[in-house]
Design a protein around this motif. Structure first.
Motif, mmCIF file in Angstrom:
data_model
loop_
_atom_site.group_PDB
_atom_site.id
_atom_site.type_symbol
_atom_site.label_atom_id
_atom_site.label_comp_id
_atom_site.label_asym_id
_atom_site.label_seq_id
_atom_site.Cartn_x
_atom_site.Cartn_y
_atom_site.Cartn_z
ATOM 1 N N TYR A 10 0.652 -1.420 0.044
ATOM 2 C CA TYR A 10 -0.179 -0.491 -0.105
ATOM 3 C C TYR A 10 1.103 1.962 -0.257
ATOM 4 C CZ TYR A 10 -3.125 -3.633 1.727
ATOM 5 O OH TYR A 10 -4.250 -4.558 0.933
ATOM 6 N N GLY A 107 -6.937 -0.585 1.030
ATOM 7 C CA GLY A 107 -6.767 -0.218 -0.528
ATOM 8 C C GLY A 107 -5.777 1.631 -0.164
ATOM 9 N N SER A 108 -4.977 2.105 -1.250
ATOM 10 C CA SER A 108 -4.383 3.822 -0.826
ATOM 11 C C SER A 108 -4.479 4.105 -2.323
ATOM 12 C CB SER A 108 -3.104 3.447 -0.407
ATOM 13 O OG SER A 108 -2.511 2.417 -1.244
ATOM 14 N N VAL A 118 -6.121 6.435 2.084
ATOM 15 C CA VAL A 118 -5.440 5.439 2.171
ATOM 16 C C VAL A 118 -7.263 4.516 2.501
ATOM 17 C CG1 VAL A 118 -4.973 4.223 3.953
ATOM 18 C CG2 VAL A 118 -3.702 6.453 3.328
#
Length: 306
Positions: A10, A107-108, A118
């Protein structure tokens, strides 16, 4: 995931993960628009400063306690799935369990304007199931740049209707509470928790000369914190939330809380913050039918006073 795995999966330009205070893991964000730190315990934002501001906008006490299961004094605690005391179980934690539970990064990304986004998801465990035996998914998405956007998303995966209370219990940095004012709530009804829960109506701006603990209901208004000491205005714009909480403990109550500390001027950290919280509490709790999803969104920004 450990820090190495988080950075591999990430990490972004301007986003890295590192172990910090209390041996907890933090997402550390630093981009052209702003900087922030987010603790994976609680998905707790423990700092945000736009690059055009010399002072942070999100306040955290210098005496805040960090560690597994500890609530952090300051930042943006997530109150979920209830706000305040539990309706029937006094032993359950006030404001729910989300702020002291581990969250998972989901997620990012780096957005076109350079902001960093983020995503986090609350990780249920035996303790949370015992306190809230409903199949709900709770997610938080933080978008950090010159403004800070926080989306708190609840999805009802259960077969029955679920009712939740929620809030982003945001501590905001000000020059001095005695000089600050909160506007945007004129005419709104509120529950005055300092005065035995009496129902009242706001007249004009909210000013401070003692403890204030008010839950404003049925209001979707944008709020402004006018701060002549720091020469700025903090803007709090929300959607999906019909409650606004305004809180300052003032001196006597703050001195009973060891984690407020003396503050920068040595006159008490409580003088340098005010909570303006966005959420759904009391009259405004949210009922979600099976399969429904609800999003509470808040955008924070700061600008110079005219």
């Amino acid at each position: 995931m450990n820090v190495t795995e988080l950075n591999e999966h990430y990490g972004q330009p301007g986003l890295r993960f590192a172990e910090g205070a209390g041996e907890l893991i933090y997402a550390e964000i630093d981009n052209a628009g702003g900087s922030a730190r987010i603790c994976l315990q609680g998905a707790h934002i423990v700092g945000w400063r736009p690059k055009d501001q010399t002072e942070p906008v999100v306040w955290v006490s210098d005496q805040a306690k960090y560690g597994p299961g500890k609530s952090i004094r300051g930042g943006v605690p997530v109150c979920w799935p209830w706000f305040g005391p539990h309706a029937s179980e006094s032993a359950f934690p006030g404001h729910g369990f989300a702020r002291t539970t581990m969250w998972q990064v989901t997620g990012s990304e780096t957005l076109a304007d350079g902001a960093t986004r983020v995503g986090f998801m609350l990780m249920p465990n035996d303790r949370t199931h015992a306190q809230f035996p409903k199949a709900c998914r709770c997610e938080l998405i933080a978008t950090v740049g010159a403004s800070l956007r926080v989306d708190l998303v609840t999805s009802n995966l259960d077969t029955e209707t679920v009712t939740i209370g929620e809030a982003l219990h945001t501590y905001l940095r000000i020059g001095d509470i005695a000089d600050a004012a909160v506007t945007g709530l004129d005419g709104s009804e509120y529950v005055d928790k300092v005065d035995g829960g009496r129902r009242k109506h706001q007249a004009g701006a909210v000013m401070f000369s003692g403890e204030v603990d008010r839950v404003y209901v049925n209001t979707e208004s944008e709020c402004l914190i006018e701060d002549p000491v720091l020469g700025r205005r903090i803007r709090i714009a929300k959607s999906g939330g019909r409650s606004t909480v305004v809180w300052t403990p003032w001196q006597e109550k703050a001195e009973k809380m060891a984690d407020f500390g003396p503050g920068r001027a040595g006159q008490g950290g409580w003088r340098e913050m005010v909570c303006v919280e966005s959420g759904n509490a009391l009259d405004d709790v949210v009922s979600l039918a099976a399969g429904e999803r609800h999003t509470l969104s808040v955008i924070y920004s700061a600008e110079a006073l005219a």
